[in-house]
Each structure stands twice: as C-alpha cells, then as structure tokens.
Design a protein around this motif. Structure first.
Motif, short mmCIF file in Angstrom:
data_model
loop_
_atom_site.label_atom_id
_atom_site.label_comp_id
_atom_site.label_asym_id
_atom_site.label_seq_id
_atom_site.Cartn_x
_atom_site.Cartn_y
_atom_site.Cartn_z
N PRO A 193 30.44 37.41 26.56
CA PRO A 193 31.32 37.36 27.93
C PRO A 193 31.38 37.55 29.15
O PRO A 193 31.54 37.00 29.56
N VAL A 194 29.56 37.83 29.67
CA VAL A 194 29.71 37.56 31.30
C VAL A 194 29.88 36.06 31.18
O VAL A 194 30.38 36.33 32.67
N VAL A 195 28.93 35.63 31.12
CA VAL A 195 29.12 33.85 31.30
C VAL A 195 31.16 33.45 31.18
O VAL A 195 30.70 33.18 31.95
N GLY A 196 31.22 33.92 29.94
CA GLY A 196 32.77 34.23 30.16
C GLY A 196 33.17 34.27 31.15
O GLY A 196 34.03 33.84 31.42
N TRP A 197 33.44 35.50 31.54
CA TRP A 197 34.01 36.47 32.25
C TRP A 197 33.40 35.53 33.74
O TRP A 197 35.08 35.81 34.89
N THR A 198 32.91 35.16 34.16
CA THR A 198 32.35 34.48 35.24
C THR A 198 32.75 33.22 35.82
O THR A 198 33.78 32.99 36.34
N LEU A 199 32.83 32.82 34.29
CA LEU A 199 33.79 30.99 34.10
C LEU A 199 35.21 31.21 34.34
O LEU A 199 35.81 30.89 35.58
N MET A 200 35.63 32.50 33.65
CA MET A 200 36.87 32.99 33.83
C MET A 200 37.68 32.62 35.26
O MET A 200 38.37 32.66 36.06
N PHE A 201 36.60 34.07 36.02
CA PHE A 201 36.97 34.78 37.52
C PHE A 201 36.74 33.34 38.31
O PHE A 201 37.49 33.45 39.21
N THR A 202 36.20 32.52 38.02
CA THR A 202 35.88 31.75 38.82
C THR A 202 36.37 30.17 39.41
O THR A 202 37.47 30.14 39.60
N CYS A 203 37.14 30.07 37.55
CA CYS A 203 37.66 28.78 37.96
C CYS A 203 39.43 29.86 38.05
O CYS A 203 40.20 28.77 38.60
N CYS A 204 39.79 30.95 37.53
CA CYS A 204 41.50 30.93 37.98
C CYS A 204 41.30 31.19 39.02
O CYS A 204 41.97 31.42 40.31
N GLY A 205 40.19 31.93 39.96
CA GLY A 205 39.62 32.65 41.29
C GLY A 205 39.85 31.15 42.13
O GLY A 205 41.05 31.13 43.19
N SER A 206 39.91 30.25 41.74
CA SER A 206 39.99 28.99 42.52
C SER A 206 41.24 28.89 42.25
O SER A 206 41.28 27.15 43.32
N MET A 207 41.16 28.26 40.79
CA MET A 207 43.05 28.00 41.20
C MET A 207 44.48 28.86 41.99
O MET A 207 44.80 27.70 42.76
N LEU A 208 43.94 29.70 41.79
CA LEU A 208 44.88 31.04 42.85
C LEU A 208 44.62 30.33 44.35
O LEU A 208 45.94 30.59 45.17
N LEU A 209 43.66 30.83 44.66
CA LEU A 209 42.76 30.69 46.37
C LEU A 209 43.85 29.03 46.75
O LEU A 209 44.53 28.56 48.11
N ALA A 210 43.46 27.99 45.59
CA ALA A 210 44.51 26.82 45.56
C ALA A 210 45.60 26.78 46.12
O ALA A 210 46.27 26.10 46.47
N ALA A 211 46.75 27.74 45.03
CA ALA A 211 48.22 28.23 45.50
C ALA A 211 47.73 28.34 46.39
O ALA A 211 49.44 28.10 47.26
#
Length: 134
Positions: free
Chosen positions: A82-100
C-alpha cells in the motif's frame, strides 16, 4: 474514503489514456486537432511530433496511477505494497493536478479543459489524504 480515492485515481488515469489516444494516435484527424484549438490540418501536421511526445507523458502518468490503484486495492495484509501504491497514486495524480493548474494559468480559454483534466486527480489526492491515518 479509500475506495473513493481509488475510483477517482482510476478515472483520472482513464482520462489520461484517452488524452494519450488523441495526442499520440489521432492528432491529425480534424475532430481531434479542432478539439485542441488548432486552425488547420497544416497546423496539426506541424505540431504532430510535440503532441505525440506529450501524449506519452499522459500515458505514463496513467500507467503509474493504474499501478498505484492496483497496489493499494490488492495489497496483502501487513505488506508494504500500500505504501508503494499510495506513493504512485499521489505522485501521478499530483502531477496530473499540477499540469491542470499550469493549463488553467495558460489562459482563460483553457479553463474548461483544466477543470476537466484536474478534477478527478484532485479528488483522488484529497480523499486519499483524508483516508490515510495521520
């Protein structure tokens, strides 16, 4: 909250796969280049290499979010998955959000697209942060 976060991350990833498809596979079709505000087929041909590259950025963010969702959703009890999963989710979704955010700051005509692009990753990140223990 965890399930809602995973659903919104999955939806954000799916949207970015769709964006990849438009930018990297169908960019020179009139329906696609008009959606992105280009004026002509010649403009689409000129910008095709840039769009192709940008599409792969979107695909890679989507893959990371999908993998993150899978890691969280299918983690064995007591594992670090789950730590790996949350890290990936926060990194990828955070990048999507910042791109928006960057898209929104690029001009008023991009505001609708920025809201569409940024809402699901925003919800994924916010709900995930609420769901995780302090």
């Amino acid at each position: 909250m965890i399930l809602a976060s995973l659903v919104f991350a999955f939806l954000a990833a799916a949207l970015h796969v769709y964006i990849f498809t438009m930018e990297s596979l169908t960019w020179t079709r009139p329906a696609t280049w008009k959606r992105f505000g280009l004026a002509s087929q010649a403009d689409a041909e000129t910008t095709r290499p840039l769009a192709y590259n940008q599409g792969f950025y979107n695909l890679f963010l989507a893959i990371g979010a999908f993998v993150g969702v899978g890691c969280v959703a299918f983690a064995p009890p007591g594992s670090v998955q789950p730590v790996v999963g949350w890290t990936l989710m926060f990194t990828c979704c955070g990048s999507m959000l910042l791109a928006a955010v960057v898209l929104a700051l690029s001009g008023r005509k991009y505001l609708r697209a920025a809201v569409l692009q940024g809402t699901t990753p925003l919800l994924a990140v916010v709900l995930g942060l609420i769901a995780l223990p302090g």
